[in-house]
Scaffold this active site. Structure first.
Site, PDB file in Angstrom:
ATOM      1  N   HIS A   1      -8.187  -3.523  -6.328  1.00 12.40           N
ATOM      2  CA  HIS A   1      -8.138  -3.684  -4.864  1.00 12.40           C
ATOM      3  C   HIS A   1      -9.313  -2.933  -4.243  1.00 12.40           C
ATOM      4  O   HIS A   1      -9.727  -1.882  -4.742  1.00 12.40           O
ATOM      5  CB  HIS A   1      -6.810  -3.133  -4.328  1.00 12.40           C
ATOM      6  CG  HIS A   1      -6.586  -3.468  -2.890  1.00 12.40           C
ATOM      7  ND1 HIS A   1      -7.153  -2.745  -1.879  1.00 12.40           N
ATOM      8  CD2 HIS A   1      -5.889  -4.475  -2.314  1.00 12.40           C
ATOM      9  CE1 HIS A   1      -6.805  -3.282  -0.718  1.00 12.40           C
ATOM     10  NE2 HIS A   1      -6.034  -4.340  -0.951  1.00 12.40           N
TER      11      HIS A   1
ATOM     12  N   LYS B   1       0.855  -1.202   0.000  1.00 10.13           N
ATOM     13  CA  LYS B   1       0.000   0.000   0.000  1.00 10.13           C
ATOM     14  C   LYS B   1       0.893   1.254   0.000  1.00 10.13           C
ATOM     15  O   LYS B   1       1.914   1.263  -0.662  1.00 10.13           O
ATOM     16  CB  LYS B   1      -0.958  -0.035   1.190  1.00 10.13           C
ATOM     17  CG  LYS B   1      -1.638  -1.387   1.343  1.00 10.13           C
ATOM     18  CD  LYS B   1      -2.766  -1.374   2.300  1.00 10.13           C
ATOM     19  CE  LYS B   1      -3.252  -2.799   2.510  1.00 10.13           C
ATOM     20  NZ  LYS B   1      -4.613  -2.891   2.968  1.00 10.13           N
TER      21      LYS B   1
ATOM     22  N   GLU C   1      -9.543  -1.029  -1.816  1.00  6.73           N
ATOM     23  CA  GLU C   1      -9.276   0.389  -1.487  1.00  6.73           C
ATOM     24  C   GLU C   1      -9.365   1.266  -2.728  1.00  6.73           C
ATOM     25  O   GLU C   1      -9.787   2.424  -2.644  1.00  6.73           O
ATOM     26  CB  GLU C   1      -7.901   0.509  -0.794  1.00  6.73           C
ATOM     27  CG  GLU C   1      -7.958  -0.047   0.620  1.00  6.73           C
ATOM     28  CD  GLU C   1      -6.656  -0.637   1.142  1.00  6.73           C
ATOM     29  OE1 GLU C   1      -5.586  -0.355   0.561  1.00  6.73           O
ATOM     30  OE2 GLU C   1      -6.715  -1.395   2.129  1.00  6.73           O
TER      31      GLU C   1
ATOM     32  N   GLY D   1      -7.322  -5.506   6.662  1.00  7.51           N
ATOM     33  CA  GLY D   1      -6.782  -4.564   7.645  1.00  7.51           C
ATOM     34  C   GLY D   1      -7.585  -4.506   8.934  1.00  7.51           C
ATOM     35  O   GLY D   1      -7.391  -3.602   9.746  1.00  7.51           O
TER      36      GLY D   1
ATOM     37  N   SER E   1      -6.217  -9.956   6.360  1.00 10.68           N
ATOM     38  CA  SER E   1      -5.669 -10.210   7.703  1.00 10.68           C
ATOM     39  C   SER E   1      -4.961 -11.556   7.826  1.00 10.68           C
ATOM     40  O   SER E   1      -5.072 -12.226   8.854  1.00 10.68           O
ATOM     41  CB  SER E   1      -6.773 -10.071   8.765  1.00 10.68           C
ATOM     42  OG  SER E   1      -7.255  -8.738   8.784  1.00 10.68           O
TER      43      SER E   1
ATOM     44  N   GLU F   1     -10.674 -11.137  -1.737  1.00  7.15           N
ATOM     45  CA  GLU F   1     -10.376 -10.354  -0.541  1.00  7.15           C
ATOM     46  C   GLU F   1     -11.674  -9.784   0.025  1.00  7.15           C
ATOM     47  O   GLU F   1     -12.123  -8.713  -0.413  1.00  7.15           O
ATOM     48  CB  GLU F   1      -9.436  -9.202  -0.893  1.00  7.15           C
ATOM     49  CG  GLU F   1      -8.099  -9.633  -1.421  1.00  7.15           C
ATOM     50  CD  GLU F   1      -7.022  -8.604  -1.123  1.00  7.15           C
ATOM     51  OE1 GLU F   1      -6.042  -8.958  -0.470  1.00  7.15           O
ATOM     52  OE2 GLU F   1      -7.193  -7.427  -1.498  1.00  7.15           O
TER      53      GLU F   1
HETATM   54  C1  PEP Z   1      -4.665  -6.183   1.273  1.00  7.53           C
HETATM   55  O1  PEP Z   1      -4.529  -4.981   1.375  1.00  7.53           O
HETATM   56  O2  PEP Z   1      -4.695  -6.697   0.159  1.00  7.53           O
HETATM   57  C2  PEP Z   1      -4.789  -6.971   2.505  1.00  7.53           C
HETATM   58  C3  PEP Z   1      -5.152  -8.217   2.400  1.00  7.53           C
HETATM   59  O3  PEP Z   1      -4.543  -6.314   3.676  1.00  7.53           O
HETATM   60  P1  PEP Z   1      -4.390  -6.986   5.133  1.00  7.53           P
HETATM   61  O4  PEP Z   1      -3.510  -8.203   4.984  1.00  7.53           O
HETATM   62  O5  PEP Z   1      -3.750  -5.918   5.974  1.00  7.53           O
HETATM   63  O6  PEP Z   1      -5.755  -7.341   5.597  1.00  7.53           O
END
Ligand code: PEP
Length: 254
Positions: free
Chosen positions: A98, A13, A100, A176, A216, A170
């Site tokens: 993603h 990120k 985000e 996160g 996570s 995801e």
């Molecule tokens: C990500 O940003 O793709 C992600 C999986 O983040 P995290 O591992 O922090 O949950």
């Protein structure tokens, strides 16, 4: 797991300067000696650190990925980066869609589709991210949402080669937050995606394409996730930022 080659990818990120990137890649490549050479290890630093990352990763088994790209090759798009730019730097992969990017930067399924096309045009392997929000999961819409994202992202793009295409499931509620999907929850969605891919692109594609889980992942939950039948590795955010944690995941996940 693992009729397919495992991928463990770190999404940094907006973290790490060039100097921090240099020492991270040095440290990671040193500890990777002796780890199962059959897996693929990727790091996705911010754009400003890509050149240093590629330079430090040369001759190691670490591949470097961009975190985003624009669908046009060039033009009046202030602040954007294109496929040819990433390719020239030496990136092998690029993260697309993603959550985000979808949440904060208005990335729609249509834009994701254009970006996947641009990546493929420039020999970059897309790591195509999709996943449902907490609301969507709690209202029973998970499968509808991931199907819409999957079909929208792939669109009419053909042919797709499974070795040059990666999907990352995801769930947004797990990114996160420290709240990981259980192996059962993740496996259920991965199996669903593989079934949809089989209908869309055929059995061979569906059986060969890698589908990563992200959300996570930590050293202590990586192996139970990656040992699920349809989970072929992980996309790791927070826990990829420290070499020790990322390496812990690599050792557990492969
Ligand atoms: C990500 O940003 O793709 C992600 C999986 O983040 P995290 O591992 O922090 O949950």
């Amino acid at each position: 797991m693992a009729i397919r080659k495992v991928i463990i990818a770190g999404n940094w990120k907006m973290h790490k300067t060039s100097a921090e990137t240099r020492s991270y890649i040095k440290e990671l490549s040193a500890v990777l000696d002796g780890v199962n050479p059959d897996s693929e290890i990727l790091a996705a630093p911010p754009f400003t650190s890509l050149a240093v990352a590629v330079e430090e990763a040369k001759g190691t088994r670490i591949g470097i990925a961009g975190q985003n790209l624009h669908w046009e090759d060039k033009g009046a798009f202030t602040g954007e980066i294109s496929g040819p730019m990433l390719r020239e730097l030496g990136c092998s992969h690029v993260i697309i869609g993603h959550s985000e990017r979808r949440q904060y930067f208005g990335e729609t399924d249509e834009k994701v589709n254009l970006k996947i096309a641009a990546a493929m045009n420039h020999s970059l392997i897309p790591i195509f991210c999709l996943g449902e929000s907490l609301d969507e999961r709690e209202s029973g819409k998970t499968f509808d949402v991931v199907k819409r994202q999957l079909l929208g992202g792939i669109g009419d793009l053909r042919p797709l080669e499974p070795k040059n295409f990666v999907i990352a499931y995801e769930p947004v509620w797990a990114i996160g937050t420290g709240r990981t999907a259980t192996p059962e929850q993740a496996q259920e969605v991965h199996a669903f995606l593989r079934k949809e891919l089989s209908l869309l692109l055929g059995k061979d594609f569906a059986n060969s394409v890698r589908i990563l889980y992200g959300g996570s992942i930590k050293p202590d939950n990586a192996s139970t996730l990656v040992s699920c039948e349809d989970i072929d590795g992980g996309l790791i955010g927070g826990a990829s930022l420290k070499v020790q944690d990322f390496f812990g995941i690599i050792k557990e996940g492969i």
